[in-house]
Scaffold this active site. Sequence first.
Site, PDB file in Angstrom:
ATOM      1  N   SER A 146       0.865  -1.187   0.000  1.00 42.44           N
ATOM      2  CA  SER A 146       0.000   0.000   0.000  1.00 42.44           C
ATOM      3  C   SER A 146       0.901   1.236   0.000  1.00 42.44           C
ATOM      4  O   SER A 146       2.079   1.135   0.354  1.00 42.44           O
ATOM      5  CB  SER A 146      -0.857  -0.018   1.268  1.00 42.44           C
ATOM      6  OG  SER A 146      -1.429   1.254   1.508  1.00 42.44           O
ATOM      7  N   TYR A 159      -3.383  -0.424  10.266  1.00 43.62           N
ATOM      8  CA  TYR A 159      -3.349  -0.795   8.845  1.00 43.62           C
ATOM      9  C   TYR A 159      -1.968  -0.477   8.264  1.00 43.62           C
ATOM     10  O   TYR A 159      -1.339  -1.315   7.614  1.00 43.62           O
ATOM     11  CB  TYR A 159      -4.442  -0.037   8.082  1.00 43.62           C
ATOM     12  CG  TYR A 159      -4.462  -0.303   6.601  1.00 43.62           C
ATOM     13  CD1 TYR A 159      -3.753   0.512   5.716  1.00 43.62           C
ATOM     14  CD2 TYR A 159      -5.199  -1.353   6.060  1.00 43.62           C
ATOM     15  CE1 TYR A 159      -3.775   0.279   4.347  1.00 43.62           C
ATOM     16  CE2 TYR A 159      -5.233  -1.587   4.697  1.00 43.62           C
ATOM     17  CZ  TYR A 159      -4.517  -0.765   3.839  1.00 43.62           C
ATOM     18  OH  TYR A 159      -4.535  -1.000   2.487  1.00 43.62           O
TER      19      TYR A 159
END
Length: 255
Positions: A146, A159
Amino acid sequence: MSLDRFKLDGRFALVTGSSQGIGNAIARGLAEAGATVVLNGRDRAKLDKALGALRDAGLKVHARAFDVSQPAEVTAAVDSIEQEIGPIDILVNNAGINRRMPTEDFPDEMWREVIATNLDSAFFVAKAVGRHMIRRKRGSIINICSVMSELGRPTIVPYAASKGGVKMLTKGLAADWGKHGIRVNGIGPGYFKTPLNEPLIKDQAFSAWVASRTPLGRWGELDELVGAAVFLASDASSFVTGHILYVDGGMTATV
Ligand code: GCO
């Protein structure tokens, strides 16, 4: 012919978390490049719907419902796929969730859920598939990282920690398994219109911020991830391992 190096005919791919979103787009793209693809998800109904849609498109796909955060389920499912469908040449570790909340309010159990789904799963599935790839002395593993593998943003600390871990899992596996002919790379998506981001897309101020923070000035479209996946899955990237390919409209390259 140089384009032949991108073909995946005769190859088998497992894509975790591929009932929807990024995983489903990548699964479709690998199948369109010629691979036989095994979809995965926990929700049997969602998985069957995704399977039907890709089969209706004439693609070679199967489905296996198992929880990628449970090592015993993972090992059993991977061994069954190898026996009943074919040797897994390509693994895409995509399964992931996001929970958004200030860290001081973040429940410990929710931390465990995010780390288990996003990071533990990539380790468990890579290990289960890797053992078979080692025997064959070949394989390509793609971990979905990500922009949060490089950047922090308020309210998604667990996250980001999980995706930072996926980045280093990628580099570590590349170091460990290169001698077995196994390549391990990552794709780092920027902001894409997925179910995981539904709340953000609906937030006009946030959506405008994404467009202003991204040099290409917009959210990504899911099919814009397919080229990177086919490249890293195929012989076109035969001398590439340990690389994180950011598909982010330039976000991680700029302030
Ligand atoms: C968020 C988003 C991001 C992106 C993606 C970027 O809450 O900021 O969910 O995490 O979706 O992970 O790569």
